[in-house]
Motif scaffolding. Structure first.
Motif, mmCIF file in Angstrom:
data_model
loop_
_atom_site.group_PDB
_atom_site.id
_atom_site.type_symbol
_atom_site.label_atom_id
_atom_site.label_comp_id
_atom_site.label_asym_id
_atom_site.label_seq_id
_atom_site.Cartn_x
_atom_site.Cartn_y
_atom_site.Cartn_z
ATOM 1 N N SER A 1 0.824 -1.217 0.000
ATOM 2 C CA SER A 1 0.000 0.000 0.000
ATOM 3 C C SER A 1 0.855 1.263 0.000
ATOM 4 O O SER A 1 0.357 2.342 -0.319
ATOM 5 C CB SER A 1 -0.930 0.012 1.216
ATOM 6 O OG SER A 1 -0.181 0.008 2.420
ATOM 7 N N PHE A 2 2.131 1.153 0.362
ATOM 8 C CA PHE A 2 3.049 2.296 0.231
ATOM 9 C C PHE A 2 3.826 2.213 -1.082
ATOM 10 O O PHE A 2 3.878 3.180 -1.845
ATOM 11 C CB PHE A 2 4.030 2.345 1.401
ATOM 12 C CG PHE A 2 5.152 3.330 1.193
ATOM 13 C CD1 PHE A 2 4.938 4.684 1.369
ATOM 14 C CD2 PHE A 2 6.420 2.914 0.777
ATOM 15 C CE1 PHE A 2 5.956 5.614 1.138
ATOM 16 C CE2 PHE A 2 7.439 3.818 0.558
ATOM 17 C CZ PHE A 2 7.206 5.182 0.742
ATOM 18 N N ASP A 3 4.433 1.068 -1.345
ATOM 19 C CA ASP A 3 5.350 0.957 -2.482
ATOM 20 C C ASP A 3 4.649 1.153 -3.825
ATOM 21 O O ASP A 3 5.134 1.883 -4.693
ATOM 22 C CB ASP A 3 6.050 -0.404 -2.466
ATOM 23 C CG ASP A 3 7.055 -0.521 -1.331
ATOM 24 O OD1 ASP A 3 7.624 0.510 -0.953
ATOM 25 O OD2 ASP A 3 7.263 -1.627 -0.816
ATOM 26 N N ALA A 4 3.497 0.491 -4.020
ATOM 27 C CA ALA A 4 2.830 0.565 -5.324
ATOM 28 C C ALA A 4 2.320 1.973 -5.637
ATOM 29 O O ALA A 4 2.562 2.487 -6.735
ATOM 30 C CB ALA A 4 1.699 -0.470 -5.397
ATOM 31 N N PRO A 5 1.601 2.650 -4.707
ATOM 32 C CA PRO A 5 1.167 4.027 -5.022
ATOM 33 C C PRO A 5 2.336 4.995 -5.244
ATOM 34 O O PRO A 5 2.256 5.881 -6.091
ATOM 35 C CB PRO A 5 0.343 4.428 -3.783
ATOM 36 C CG PRO A 5 -0.122 3.139 -3.203
ATOM 37 C CD PRO A 5 0.996 2.176 -3.457
ATOM 38 N N PHE A 6 3.420 4.827 -4.474
ATOM 39 C CA PHE A 6 4.598 5.693 -4.651
ATOM 40 C C PHE A 6 5.168 5.491 -6.052
ATOM 41 O O PHE A 6 5.457 6.458 -6.759
ATOM 42 C CB PHE A 6 5.642 5.365 -3.583
ATOM 43 C CG PHE A 6 6.624 6.479 -3.323
ATOM 44 C CD1 PHE A 6 6.588 7.174 -2.129
ATOM 45 C CD2 PHE A 6 7.587 6.837 -4.262
ATOM 46 C CE1 PHE A 6 7.484 8.216 -1.865
ATOM 47 C CE2 PHE A 6 8.486 7.861 -4.030
ATOM 48 C CZ PHE A 6 8.435 8.558 -2.819
ATOM 49 N N LEU B 1 5.452 6.992 -12.008
ATOM 50 C CA LEU B 1 5.173 6.569 -13.382
ATOM 51 C C LEU B 1 4.175 7.507 -14.052
ATOM 52 O O LEU B 1 4.263 7.780 -15.257
ATOM 53 C CB LEU B 1 4.644 5.130 -13.388
ATOM 54 C CG LEU B 1 5.672 4.036 -13.076
ATOM 55 C CD1 LEU B 1 4.979 2.708 -12.833
ATOM 56 C CD2 LEU B 1 6.684 3.911 -14.228
ATOM 57 N N ASP B 2 3.207 8.011 -13.276
ATOM 58 C CA ASP B 2 2.234 8.968 -13.818
ATOM 59 C C ASP B 2 2.939 10.188 -14.397
ATOM 60 O O ASP B 2 2.535 10.733 -15.439
ATOM 61 C CB ASP B 2 1.257 9.419 -12.725
ATOM 62 C CG ASP B 2 0.250 8.331 -12.371
ATOM 63 O OD1 ASP B 2 0.100 7.387 -13.164
ATOM 64 O OD2 ASP B 2 -0.372 8.430 -11.293
ATOM 65 N N ASP B 3 3.986 10.632 -13.701
ATOM 66 C CA ASP B 3 4.734 11.797 -14.176
ATOM 67 C C ASP B 3 5.356 11.540 -15.553
ATOM 68 O O ASP B 3 5.577 12.478 -16.335
ATOM 69 C CB ASP B 3 5.847 12.163 -13.191
ATOM 70 C CG ASP B 3 5.297 12.673 -11.867
ATOM 71 O OD1 ASP B 3 4.108 13.059 -11.825
ATOM 72 O OD2 ASP B 3 6.049 12.671 -10.867
ATOM 73 N N LEU B 4 5.633 10.263 -15.835
ATOM 74 C CA LEU B 4 6.259 9.903 -17.114
ATOM 75 C C LEU B 4 5.241 9.442 -18.144
ATOM 76 O O LEU B 4 5.606 9.108 -19.279
ATOM 77 C CB LEU B 4 7.285 8.781 -16.884
ATOM 78 C CG LEU B 4 8.401 9.064 -15.870
ATOM 79 C CD1 LEU B 4 9.281 7.832 -15.688
ATOM 80 C CD2 LEU B 4 9.243 10.245 -16.337
ATOM 81 N N GLY B 5 3.973 9.364 -17.748
ATOM 82 C CA GLY B 5 2.932 8.938 -18.681
ATOM 83 C C GLY B 5 2.782 7.445 -18.790
ATOM 84 O O GLY B 5 2.204 6.927 -19.754
ATOM 85 N N TYR B 6 3.265 6.698 -17.790
ATOM 86 C CA TYR B 6 3.145 5.234 -17.771
ATOM 87 C C TYR B 6 2.178 4.804 -16.671
ATOM 88 O O TYR B 6 1.836 5.571 -15.773
ATOM 89 C CB TYR B 6 4.506 4.576 -17.511
ATOM 90 C CG TYR B 6 5.531 4.788 -18.596
ATOM 91 C CD1 TYR B 6 5.557 3.973 -19.720
ATOM 92 C CD2 TYR B 6 6.494 5.791 -18.482
ATOM 93 C CE1 TYR B 6 6.510 4.156 -20.710
ATOM 94 C CE2 TYR B 6 7.452 5.989 -19.459
ATOM 95 C CZ TYR B 6 7.449 5.167 -20.578
ATOM 96 O OH TYR B 6 8.391 5.351 -21.555
ATOM 97 N N THR B 7 1.764 3.533 -16.748
ATOM 98 C CA THR B 7 0.925 2.993 -15.678
ATOM 99 C C THR B 7 1.245 1.527 -15.457
ATOM 100 O O THR B 7 1.704 0.833 -16.376
ATOM 101 C CB THR B 7 -0.579 3.151 -16.021
ATOM 102 O OG1 THR B 7 -1.359 2.771 -14.895
ATOM 103 C CG2 THR B 7 -0.974 2.264 -17.207
ATOM 104 N N LEU B 8 1.034 1.072 -14.233
ATOM 105 C CA LEU B 8 1.212 -0.349 -13.928
ATOM 106 C C LEU B 8 0.057 -1.130 -14.535
ATOM 107 O O LEU B 8 -1.109 -0.746 -14.393
ATOM 108 C CB LEU B 8 1.230 -0.561 -12.411
ATOM 109 C CG LEU B 8 2.437 -0.018 -11.646
ATOM 110 C CD1 LEU B 8 2.171 -0.026 -10.144
ATOM 111 C CD2 LEU B 8 3.669 -0.847 -11.954
ATOM 112 N N LEU B 9 0.371 -2.216 -15.220
ATOM 113 C CA LEU B 9 -0.692 -3.019 -15.839
ATOM 114 C C LEU B 9 -1.608 -3.630 -14.787
ATOM 115 O O LEU B 9 -2.825 -3.687 -14.944
ATOM 116 C CB LEU B 9 -0.071 -4.134 -16.705
ATOM 117 C CG LEU B 9 0.599 -3.681 -18.007
ATOM 118 C CD1 LEU B 9 1.204 -4.889 -18.715
ATOM 119 C CD2 LEU B 9 -0.411 -2.992 -18.914
#
Length: 939
Positions: free
Chosen positions: A90-95, A100-108
């Motif tokens: 709950s800390f690592d994934a949102p961080f 990644l959002d800043d770079l325009g990517y997202t976790l699948l």
């Protein structure tokens, strides 16, 4: 599933302002580690010093590293569509996702598996669930801590071990965990579902031999009750003589305990305890540390119980001592008596879990339930297949929250007794049944006093009592013979009963459950509908009443005693009027409670009866609190009443009442009815006399009637050679300094002490604020010397700090009230004890204030009669933390000059075991500390 276990190191906890400085990942395929990924990351800003100390990563190490813009796409490619795993996902994934959002990517697949969540559910009794705690529990040697790849590798090993452990659980339990976990994490639900399919394919759904299942609940089975000794079968003759023979050299105890040697103090205590039990007398016995006092009273108690066929109750203050008696001392006792003695531990009812409530709460969990509560329920279901006692203390508070426990605890008000499908296996009734047949029952002061208050309906009948840690008896009597009502608790109960304008809660749910049923009495539907309005009205008025009382508190004051002038205050008059308006709705709700109780008796099923009685019980609890609020605020000469405020912003108010004098109550309800009571502790005397304890507890008449034995049994330790007491005579008066000023001076002095003793320092504070300020200033300088600081309630709670201190000898532990006693740090775990100030209790507490006023009116000095003796007992408890075995050596440094300059200071010194202070300037004290500790290390 294929998995990628990952970890990140960051410059802080806020993804908006902090950066990633290292990433590490481990791929798991087919149950084995297949590949790794690791990169340092160059941040845009300098790495904070505290992060460098924690991780070992500094600006120089990342100067040539790639930036997050370059590393994170590579990490994303490595992850692919595999399932993410992390410890504290709950800390690592949102961080990670924020960056990644800043770079325009997202976790699948952002939903993944959290080994922290899994560990709390599968190992709910672990005291801590940090990665290193879980790894140790699973027999895994962690990689280097606080480095991304090392932590990811450790997490991967932990995950594989957790998978193996979960696969060994009963199929029924795994399926329940799959259903619950799917409510907060579909991926976790799928993982448990896959495990259940594997279990089905490899073994039958057999119920473990030590478990049974009923109504869809799996729990530990009831063990056949063991028979105790028959009356008179084992003991005839003189109890004292037999007890001394058991403890003699070459006697039965030496055969049971390798290396056992008789101790003179222990034999003295056995003689006094035996005399009290056989002569129907009370005893006050001080037994110094290392005397072996628990066996000194258990052996005579067992002999007395077997000879007289009368049960002996042993009461302790701490759970640690209770556990010691049950787990360490009693097995030895059983050997001594050839298995013909039985012991039972009985705790307060709310300490036991209610199986019916667990089933009900698990049944109403839904997608709208809070994830923490669902995870707590998972931990409860796993624990029920392992626990023999079913008591709250076994569970980690992180695994099962207080809020969830309060909904599944056993309670008299919500118990349907023999109508409950879980009546036979009920953990509370199991404990009660064991206590009814045991020769020795171990309980705690809280339950002992609750039994007095409930006219002896809580504990089984007894004629003889041993009270260990007896120096706590007056405080516990003051607390348990009083009452308290908290606004937050009333609000929480009200919320459970009815909320969202009657759409949700126990009452509307009950109404909805039965509104189409023929079993609901004709008038009940209307009463339940109106009850929702009454509850709302009463709750709103109760909130107003608390606010009116809270308005009496002056700014900056958190406690206020209600005195004659305040009874006449406009706020209090308005409060009384507010309470009088509640009488009509309270009366109506009282009638509803009676109606619900009658309806439950006629319910068509046990489950229906349980739901109805739950509603009646919770409603009754809430009403009792509201009624008590009014009762407590009626003036009384024998009781003191006060208001408390806690918290900031939205303060939480509570009202408390306590007897001013407990000695007469203890004399009348405890000592006079009993044939014999033995009170013991390491600290009951002041200057070798027991006057304070005797007066405090109401034993004066027993002394006058020659029914009281006293004894001071010395410790076997040679304090003169094992310990040194130092008092720096150039210490500033800390009481006259602000917390900041005092902390600045303490930081410098404690720094030099910690360096001189290479850590292993315990500093005892009387002020939490001074402790926090000192920790803040001390941490950096000591870190430069590779010494750690563990501060109570700053870095963690009491248990966690003790564990950290034990595991890290190069450290200093700063503790407040709860560290002055009840902690055991033998050997070289502790070599330097610092007492910051003499532990006088604040005279402003309402109970203390009322007692001091009464003493003044009777012509006595509150300071000499009460404050000083209390402080001396507390001081001796703190001093006792240093020497725990015959091999221990160490120093005590007292920073309070009053111990040598004030007239009363001699009382503290004369109450110690032959120790005399070494008084010198601080620098000379440091030199002597170094000298003594270096000699001790080489001797």
């Amino acid at each position: 599933m294929n998995y990628v276990v990952f970890d990140i190191e960051t410059t802080g906890l806020d993804p908006s302002n902090h950066e990633i400085i290292e990433v590490g990942a481990v791929r798991i395929r087919d149950g084995a580690i297949a590949d790794t990924f690791h990169h340092l990351v160059r941040p845009r800003q300098s790495i904070p010093e505290e992060i460098s100390r924690l991780t070992g990563i500094d600006d120089g190490m990342v100067a040539d590293a790639e930036s997050a813009d370059e590393i994170l796409p590579k990490l994303l490619q490595f992850i692919g569509d595999d399932t993410l795993v992390a410890h504290n996902l709950s800390f690592d994934a949102p961080f990670l996702q924020h960056k990644l959002d800043d770079l325009g990517y997202t976790l699948l697949r952002p939903d993944g598996l959290c080994t922290l969540v899994l560990a709390r559910a599968l190992f709910p009794t672990l005291s801590g669930h940090r990665l290193e705690n879980v790894a140790e529990h699973l027999g895994i040697v962690p990689e280097t801590a606080h480095r991304a790849l090392a932590d990811a590798m450790t997490t991967a090993k932990v995950f594989l071990a957790i998978t193996e452990r979960a696969s060994s659980l009963p199929l029924m339990l795994v399926q329940q965990l799959a259903q619950l976990s799917g409510l907060f994490s579909p991926r976790t639900g799928d993982w448990f579902t896959d495990l259940s399919l594997q279990v089905m394919s490899t073994r039958a759904d057999a119920i473990p031999d030590d478990c049974e299942v009923r109504e869809g609940m799996l729990y530990t089975s009831v063990k056949p009750r063991e028979e105790g000794a028959k009356p008179g079968e084992r003991v005839v003759g003189d109890i004292q003589e037999q007890a001394l023979q058991m403890l003699a050299a070459g006697g039965p105890l030496s055969e049971s305990l390798p290396g056992y040697e008789p101790r003179e103090g222990q034999l003295q205590m056995v003689a006094k305890v035996s005399e009290a039990l056989t002569a129907d007398k009370h005893a006050v016995i001080e037994a110094g540390t290392g005397t072996g006092k628990s066996m000194a009273y258990l052996i005579p108690a067992a002999l007395h119980a077997l000879a007289s066929d009368e049960r002996v109750v042993v009461s302790t203050h701490t759970l640690a001592l209770q556990d010691q008696i049950e787990q360490r001392d009693f097995p030895t006792l059983v050997k001594l008596f050839g298995g013909q003695i039985s012991l039972a531990v009985q705790k307060g009812r709310k300490n036991y879990v209610c199986l019916r409530k667990v089933r009900a709460e698990a049944g109403v969990m839904s997608f709208s339930s809070h994830a923490d509560e669902i995870q707590g329920m998972m931990g409860l279901l796993v624990w029920l297949t392992q626990t023999a006692e079913g008591v709250r203390e076994e569970l980690s508070s992180h695994a099962v929250s207080h809020a969830l426990w309060s909904r599944v605890q056993s309670e008299t008000d919500t118990c349907i007794n023999k109508r409950c499908p879980f009546f036979r296996p009920c953990y509370y009734f199991r404990a009660k049944a064991r206590a009814q047949t045991a020769e020795i029952v171990v309980t705690n002061h809280s339950l002992l006093l609750s039994d007095l208050k409930a006219d002896h309906r809580v504990l089984p009948k007894y004629e003889a009592l041993v009270i260990d840690e007896a120096h706590h008896l007056e405080d516990q009597a003051t607390k348990h013979l009083g009452d308290e009502v908290h606004a937050a608790q009333l609000a929480a109960l009200s919320y459970r009963l009815s909320r969202d304008r009657g759409k949700n809660g126990i009452i509307p749910e009950l109404k909805s459950r039965f509104e189409t049923s023929q079993s609901m009495p004709l008038s009940m539907e209307d009463k339940l509908t109106r009850a929702q309005e009454w509850i709302e009205d009463v709750s709103r008025s109760a909130d107003t009443a608390f606010a009116l009382l809270g308005g009496l508190l002056p700014a900056g004051k958190n406690e206020l005693r209600l005195t004659d002038d305040l009874w006449r205050h406009p706020n209090f008059i308005q409060f009384s009027e507010q309470m009088s308006e509640l009488r009509a709705p309270i009366h109506a709700l009282r009638e509803l409670v009676k109606g619900l109780q009658e309806w439950a008796k006629k319910a068509m099923s046990d489950d229906d009866a349980g739901r109805i009685i739950d509603a009646a019980g919770f409603l009754d609890q809430w009403l009792q609190g509201v009624e008590l609020l009014e009762e407590m605020t009626v003036p009384s000469d024998s009781r003191v009443t006060w208001i408390e405020r806690r918290g900031y912003g939205r303060p939480r108010y509570s009202v408390h009442t306590a007897p001013i004098d407990v000695s007469s109550t203890l004399r009348t309800l405890l000592f006079e009815p009993l044939a014999s009571t033995v009170l013991t502790s390491a600290t009951l005397s002041v200057r070798g006399r027991f006057d304070f304890t005797i007066n405090q507890l109401g034993l004066g008449e027993s002394l006058a009637e020659k029914r009281l034995i006293t004894g001071n049994v010395p410790s076997p330790f040679d304090y003169q050679s094992q310990a040194r007491l130092f008092v720096p005579n150039d210490v500033p008066e800390l009481a006259k300094m602000t917390a900041d000023e005092a902390a600045t001076w303490l930081c410098d002095s404690l720094y030099h002490l910690a360096v001189a003793s290479s850590g292993r320092v315990l500093a005892l504070f009387t002020s939490h604020q001074m402790l926090r300020e000192t920790a803040k200033l001390l941490r950096g300088p000591l870190a430069a010397k590779n010494l750690s600081v563990f501060a109570q309630d700053v870095d963690g709670g009491r248990t966690a700090m003790l564990e950290a201190f034990r595991n890290n000898p190069n450290s200093i532990l700063l503790g407040a009230q709860s560290f002055w006693e009840g902690i055991d740090l033998p050997g070289d775990q502790l070599t330097t004890l610092v007492i910051i100030r003499l532990p006088f209790a604040p005279p402003s507490h309402p109970v203390t204030e009322a007692r001091h006023e009464r003493l003044t009116k009777s012509g006595q000095s509150p300071f000499w009669v009460a404050s000083l003796p209390e402080a001396v007992v507390r001081f001796r408890q703190g001093f006792g933390r240093l020497i725990r075995t015959k091999q221990d050596k160490g120093v005590v440094v007292v920073y309070d000059k009053r111990i040598i300059t004030a007239k009363y200071g001699a009382t503290f010194i004369q109450s110690l075991a032959g120790i005399r202070p070494h008084v010198a300037p601080e620098q000379e004290v440091l030199r002597q500390v170094r000298s003594f500790l270096s000699q001790s290390a080489t001797s």
